[in-house]
Motif scaffolding. Structure first.
Motif, PDB file in Angstrom:
ATOM      1  N   PRO A  20      26.133  12.205 -23.047  1.00 15.16           N
ATOM      2  CA  PRO A  20      24.911  11.510 -23.731  1.00 15.16           C
ATOM      3  C   PRO A  20      24.668  10.574 -22.838  1.00 15.16           C
ATOM      4  N   TRP A  21      25.262   9.987 -21.987  1.00 16.77           N
ATOM      5  CA  TRP A  21      24.916   8.579 -21.230  1.00 16.77           C
ATOM      6  C   TRP A  21      23.737   9.066 -20.107  1.00 16.77           C
ATOM      7  N   PHE A  22      23.679  10.131 -19.906  1.00 14.17           N
ATOM      8  CA  PHE A  22      22.394  10.610 -18.934  1.00 14.17           C
ATOM      9  C   PHE A  22      21.197  10.421 -19.856  1.00 14.17           C
ATOM     10  N   GLU A  23      21.328  10.717 -21.353  1.00 15.17           N
ATOM     11  CA  GLU A  23      19.997  10.635 -21.783  1.00 15.17           C
ATOM     12  C   GLU A  23      19.623   9.067 -22.270  1.00 15.17           C
ATOM     13  N   TYR A  24      20.664   8.534 -22.504  1.00 14.35           N
ATOM     14  CA  TYR A  24      20.343   7.133 -23.003  1.00 14.35           C
ATOM     15  C   TYR A  24      19.913   6.444 -21.444  1.00 14.35           C
ATOM     16  N   GLU A  25      20.319   6.477 -20.386  1.00 11.22           N
ATOM     17  CA  GLU A  25      19.571   5.969 -19.295  1.00 11.22           C
ATOM     18  C   GLU A  25      18.390   6.349 -18.944  1.00 11.22           C
ATOM     19  N   ARG A  78      22.905   3.040 -12.964  1.00 13.62           N
ATOM     20  CA  ARG A  78      22.667   1.602 -12.330  1.00 13.62           C
ATOM     21  C   ARG A  78      20.947   1.167 -12.550  1.00 13.62           C
ATOM     22  N   PHE A  79      20.350   2.096 -13.444  1.00 12.92           N
ATOM     23  CA  PHE A  79      18.957   1.677 -13.573  1.00 12.92           C
ATOM     24  C   PHE A  79      18.622   0.204 -13.659  1.00 12.92           C
ATOM     25  N   LEU A  80      19.739  -0.523 -14.850  1.00 12.03           N
ATOM     26  CA  LEU A  80      19.453  -1.741 -15.319  1.00 12.03           C
ATOM     27  C   LEU A  80      19.458  -2.690 -14.214  1.00 12.03           C
ATOM     28  N   GLU A  81      20.232  -2.486 -13.289  1.00 15.56           N
ATOM     29  CA  GLU A  81      20.477  -3.316 -11.942  1.00 15.56           C
ATOM     30  C   GLU A  81      19.068  -3.247 -11.184  1.00 15.56           C
ATOM     31  N   TYR A  82      18.344  -2.355 -11.251  1.00 16.78           N
ATOM     32  CA  TYR A  82      16.970  -2.294 -10.638  1.00 16.78           C
ATOM     33  C   TYR A  82      15.588  -2.777 -11.459  1.00 16.78           C
ATOM     34  N   ARG A  83      16.071  -2.808 -12.924  1.00 18.42           N
ATOM     35  CA  ARG A  83      14.999  -2.977 -13.602  1.00 18.42           C
ATOM     36  C   ARG A  83      14.013  -3.912 -13.172  1.00 18.42           C
ATOM     37  N   ARG A  84      14.528  -5.185 -12.870  1.00 19.84           N
ATOM     38  CA  ARG A  84      13.759  -6.220 -12.652  1.00 19.84           C
ATOM     39  C   ARG A  84      12.490  -6.128 -11.388  1.00 19.84           C
ATOM     40  N   VAL A  85      13.393  -5.692 -10.506  1.00 20.37           N
ATOM     41  CA  VAL A  85      12.450  -5.129  -9.197  1.00 20.37           C
ATOM     42  C   VAL A  85      11.459  -4.223  -9.482  1.00 20.37           C
ATOM     43  N   LEU A  86      11.912  -3.260 -10.153  1.00 22.54           N
ATOM     44  CA  LEU A  86      10.997  -2.210 -10.409  1.00 22.54           C
ATOM     45  C   LEU A  86       9.915  -2.684 -11.346  1.00 22.54           C
ATOM     46  N   ASP A 116       0.689  -1.187   0.109  1.00 22.85           N
ATOM     47  CA  ASP A 116       0.076   0.018  -0.078  1.00 22.85           C
ATOM     48  C   ASP A 116       0.814   1.382  -0.067  1.00 22.85           C
ATOM     49  N   THR A 117       2.243   1.293   0.159  1.00 19.56           N
ATOM     50  CA  THR A 117       2.901   2.160   0.376  1.00 19.56           C
ATOM     51  C   THR A 117       3.284   2.813  -1.125  1.00 19.56           C
ATOM     52  N   ARG A 118       3.013   3.956  -1.280  1.00 18.12           N
ATOM     53  CA  ARG A 118       3.543   4.532  -2.804  1.00 18.12           C
ATOM     54  C   ARG A 118       5.068   4.720  -2.681  1.00 18.12           C
ATOM     55  N   ILE A 119       5.613   4.512  -3.994  1.00 16.28           N
ATOM     56  CA  ILE A 119       6.928   4.462  -4.332  1.00 16.28           C
ATOM     57  C   ILE A 119       7.300   5.689  -5.167  1.00 16.28           C
ATOM     58  N   CYS A 120       8.379   6.637  -4.986  1.00 11.95           N
ATOM     59  CA  CYS A 120       9.057   7.521  -5.765  1.00 11.95           C
ATOM     60  C   CYS A 120      10.483   7.092  -5.962  1.00 11.95           C
ATOM     61  N   VAL A 121      10.954   6.720  -7.233  1.00 10.93           N
ATOM     62  CA  VAL A 121      12.271   6.269  -7.503  1.00 10.93           C
ATOM     63  C   VAL A 121      12.880   7.213  -8.352  1.00 10.93           C
ATOM     64  N   LEU A 122      14.083   7.757  -7.896  1.00 10.41           N
ATOM     65  CA  LEU A 122      14.885   8.847  -8.203  1.00 10.41           C
ATOM     66  C   LEU A 122      15.991   8.339  -9.103  1.00 10.41           C
ATOM     67  N   VAL A 123      16.044   8.382 -10.469  1.00 14.36           N
ATOM     68  CA  VAL A 123      16.782   7.556 -11.218  1.00 14.36           C
ATOM     69  C   VAL A 123      18.149   8.609 -11.510  1.00 14.36           C
ATOM     70  N   GLY A 124      19.409   8.236 -11.673  1.00 14.13           N
ATOM     71  CA  GLY A 124      20.491   9.237 -11.769  1.00 14.13           C
ATOM     72  C   GLY A 124      21.093  10.097 -11.062  1.00 14.13           C
ATOM     73  N   SER A 125      20.977   9.610  -9.687  1.00 11.78           N
ATOM     74  CA  SER A 125      21.940  10.557  -8.727  1.00 11.78           C
ATOM     75  C   SER A 125      23.374  10.514  -9.009  1.00 11.78           C
ATOM     76  N   ALA A 126      23.901  11.554  -8.510  1.00 15.22           N
ATOM     77  CA  ALA A 126      25.525  11.459  -8.761  1.00 15.22           C
ATOM     78  C   ALA A 126      26.122  10.876  -7.806  1.00 15.22           C
ATOM     79  N   ASP A 127      27.252  10.146  -8.102  1.00 11.06           N
ATOM     80  CA  ASP A 127      27.957   9.412  -7.112  1.00 11.06           C
ATOM     81  C   ASP A 127      29.481   9.903  -7.632  1.00 11.06           C
ATOM     82  N   TYR A 128      29.815  10.917  -8.350  1.00 12.45           N
ATOM     83  CA  TYR A 128      30.773  11.441  -9.087  1.00 12.45           C
ATOM     84  C   TYR A 128      31.181  12.769  -8.483  1.00 12.45           C
ATOM     85  N   GLY A 129      32.342  13.376  -8.754  1.00 12.69           N
ATOM     86  CA  GLY A 129      32.875  14.587  -8.140  1.00 12.69           C
ATOM     87  C   GLY A 129      32.179  16.018  -8.469  1.00 12.69           C
TER      88      GLY A 129
END
Length: 326
Positions: free
Chosen positions: A85-90, A54-62, A11-24
């Motif tokens: 361009p990698w941002f747009e591809y993901e 890392r979206f593809l790692e989550y795709r199945r559970v999503l 019953d809990t709604r989910i908001c998924v944020l894709v593309g967060s920065a892990d770089y400098g």
């Protein structure tokens, strides 16, 4: 994989944020932190943070978990272009997987060097198949371009998301302001040539104050959530410790605004700084200039001006984004 990150109750709604920065890139780090805080404040459910690429790692559970009640969000900033361009591809991979889930592209600048780009055409095809897509531009030029480029999407104008960030939890101690900090680009988005940069240096040093140099970009990668907050905290503390800042970085200007630091800002090689400046142009301690010769008078003006950031008033501009998240 990653199933443990999701709420156990259906019953809990989910908001998924894709593309967060892990770089400098500290501007992108600030966007990620501001987005998370904003979503946690305004989305009535659980927020899941997915690091960029890392979206593809989550795709199945999503695919098992997401329903029409949930929201798919994408990192804002300046990544709707052919420079990164990698941002747009993901983003397209995720949108193609979930074309009927409410999808929100957080405040963005669009800027293609080549408007015949195959990447742009690909994104147009993917976006057109989405039935509940909301794109937020952070300045008027991008709003105009997005409406023409993605006519099937709902396009709204709001400020840069970092303008919602409360810097106080990140700032270390009680800094004392001392000296001028110079933050100038050295990457492909710079517009100031070497002669202009040398002239800026001469003008700043002529004031007889301590001058320090830093940048909002580093080579760090694979950052943890704690790393991200620590790096952002260090940068915001630098601003809060400065009597003034001179920059051509968009988030140099934004960090100055939210930390109430006098700032003179120059343009980079696209429209994003001038566009975002329109949201804060009434702040007397922030001044945009077109020419290095304007710097002496501009520094005098901002350093003599009252500095108070109207965060609650700024939040009112985000009403369209808040409504989409409900």
């Amino acid at each position: 994989m990653h199933g443990h990150e999701f709420p156990t109750s259906p019953d809990t709604r989910i908001c998924v944020l894709v593309g967060s920065a892990d770089y400098g890139n500290i501007g992108d780090i600030a966007i990620s932190e501001a987005q998370l805080a904003f979503l946690q404040d305004h989305f009535p459910g659980t927020v899941i943070d997915i690091i960029g690429m890392r979206f593809l790692e989550y795709r199945r559970v999503l695919e098992r978990r997401l329903t029409r009640r949930d929201v798919l969000c994408f990192q804002g900033g300046g990544n709707m272009n052919d420079l990164y361009p990698w941002f747009e591809y993901e983003r397209c991979e995720a949108l193609a997987t979930f074309p009927h889930i409410r999808s929100v592209i957080m405040p963005q600048t669009i800027h293609y060097r080549d408007w015949r780009s195959p990447l742009l055409h690909y994104s147009q095809k993917v976006y057109a198949r989405c039935t509940d897509l909301h794109i937020f531009a952070r300045e008027r030029r991008s709003e105009e371009l997005m409406k023409r480029t993605y006519p099937h999407a709902d396009v709204e104008l709001v400020p840069d998301i970092v303008l919602t960030l409360d810097p106080s939890p990140f700032i270390e101690g009680s800094p004392i302001r001392d000296g001028i900090t110079v933050i100038l680009r050295s990457d492909r988005e710079r517009s100031l040539d070497d002669q202009a940069r040398d002239r800026i240096e001469d003008i700043v040093r002529a004031r007889g104050m301590q001058v320090s140099h830093t940048d909002t970009a580093s080579s760090a990668n694979h950052l943890t959530a704690d790393d991200r907050r620590r790096i952002l905290g260090g940068m915001l503390t630098t601003f809060a410790s400065s009597q003034a800042v001179v920059t051509d970085r968009l988030h140099g200007m934004v960090f100055a605004a939210i930390t109430e630091t006098p700032c003179v800002v120059f343009a980079n090689n696209n429209h994003k700084i001038q566009g975002v400046y329109q949201w804060i142009k009434d702040l007397p301690y922030i001044r945009f200039v077109d020419d290095v010769d304007e710097l002496p008078d501009a520094l005098n003006a901002v350093m003599g001006a009252p500095a108070a950031y109207p965060r609650e008033r700024m939040l009112e501009h985000f009403r369209p984004l808040i409504e989409v998240l409900r």
